[in-house]
Structure formats: structure tokens, C-alpha cells
Design an enzyme around this catalytic site. Structure first.
Site, PDB file in Angstrom:
ATOM      1  CG  HIS A  53      56.017  28.786 -45.411  1.00  0.00           C
ATOM      2  ND1 HIS A  53      54.804  28.773 -44.824  1.00  0.00           N
ATOM      3  CD2 HIS A  53      55.733  28.675 -46.840  1.00  0.00           C
ATOM      4  CE1 HIS A  53      53.681  28.817 -45.617  1.00  0.00           C
ATOM      5  NE2 HIS A  53      54.261  28.847 -46.818  1.00  0.00           N
ATOM      6  CD  GLU A  55      56.827  29.433 -39.951  1.00  0.00           C
ATOM      7  OE1 GLU A  55      55.827  29.844 -39.291  1.00  0.00           O
ATOM      8  OE2 GLU A  55      57.378  29.849 -40.994  1.00  0.00           O
ATOM      9  CB  CYS A  83      50.726  27.771 -42.387  1.00  0.00           C
ATOM     10  SG  CYS A  83      52.393  26.903 -42.959  1.00  0.00           S
ATOM     11  CB  CYS A  86      55.474  26.243 -40.871  1.00  0.00           C
ATOM     12  SG  CYS A  86      56.057  26.817 -42.226  1.00  0.00           S
TER      13      CYS A  86
END
Length: 170
Positions: A53, A55, A83, A86
Site C-alpha cells: 500500500h 502508506e 485502510c 495502514c
């Protein structure tokens, strides 16, 4: 252009890199003392990894740059609400402020579905700034998913034609 917009534009530039790869266009930058020290964009399909991801990538880079897992004096900018994974990483990294482009009502954990960033049960809570360049962030995601639906429909139609052609050959 204010400071939040300046850095959100940088996060959008990261999201465009994901878009170019056919990935969901999510981008992130981490700022420390007025400088970007971590950048990331979504690469889940490219890397074949749940962990890829935007992040998580930016947090890894920022931690390497600072030489510490604690990012206590940093601000994280992300084009889409984080999410659960993260959000947990943001809390663990002790990031004090997260600036979000657009919210994610189906999977966001900074206030939409859950608010992991501000749970009083944790030893760290995060200040949240929402809606910075929201329309631009939202439009990019909407455009991506519209194009994806069209590509998927064409792919299904092509597969159906191929299957019918193979049946006729037998």
C-alpha cells in the site's frame, strides 16, 4: 495554494504512478520539517503483495531516512482514507497528523467504517484533516474504476467469443 494542498499534489503525483501501472491510484507522501522524506503509491498487483500500500511504502522510506521507526514530527498525506492495516501502521509509527484527500466509505479506517487513528484505547491518537483536494482525488479514483469496469467487460466479452469459437472448432 496552502501547505496541505502543496503536499497533497505530491501525493496525487504518486497516485498517478499507480494509475499508470493499472493499480488503484492511491498515493502518499510523508513530510518532516518541510521536506518530503517518504513517498509511496499502491503496488499490490504489481508486487503481488497485500502489504504494498502507498502508506506502508512511504512509512518504510521515511523511517529509513530518519533512522527511527517513530515518525513523531511528521505529517502523512494520502489521497484516499487509510485502510485498517495502514491506519494501524500510522498509529504504530506515532505519526501525529494525517491529511486525507477523499474518504473511503467502504473500507476507510480514519472515520468511515472505523476510526483506528483516534481510538482512545491506543497509546497514540492522530489528528485527521479531511477533504484536501478532495474532488481531484475522488475524480481520479472514479475515472480509474470506470475504465476498469470497461476493460473487464471487454475482457469477458473476448473470453466468451474465444470460448464459443473453440466450441465450434470441436
Amino acid at each position: 495554494m496552502n501547505e496541505h494542498e502543496k503536499y497533497m499534489r505530491q501525493a496525487i503525483a504518486q497516485a498517478k504512478k499507480a494509475y499508470a501501472l493499472g493499480e488503484v491510484p492511491i498515493g502518499c507522501v510523508i513530510v518532516y520539517q518541510g521536506k518530503i522524506i517518504g513517498r509511496g503509491y499502491n503496488r499490490r498487483n504489481t508486487d503481488k503483495s497485500t502489504l504494498s500500500h502507498a502508506e506502508i511504502s512511504a512509512i518504510k522510506k521515511a523511517s529509513r531516512k530518519i533512522g527511527d521507526w517513530r515518525l513523531e514530527d511528521c505529517t502523512l498525506y494520502v489521497t484516499l482514507e487509510p485502510c485498517q492495516m495502514c491506519s494501524g501502521a500510522i498509529v504504530q509509527a506515532r505519526i501525529p497528523t494525517v491529511v486525507i484527500g477523499c474518504m473511503n466509505p467502504k473500507a476507510g479506517c480514519a472515520g468511515s467504517v472505523l476510526n483506528i487513528l483516534q481510538m482512545p484505547e491506543f497509546n497514540h491518537q492522530v489528528e485527521i484533516v479531511q477533504g484536501v483536494l478532495e474532488q481531484e482525488c475522488s475524480d481520479m479514483l472514479t475515472r480509474f474504476f470506470k475504465e476498469l469496469r470497461i476493460r473487464n467487460k471487454k475482457e469477458r466479452e473476448k473470453n466468451a467469443l474465444d470460448n464459443n469459437s473453440q466450441k465450434c472448432d470441436k
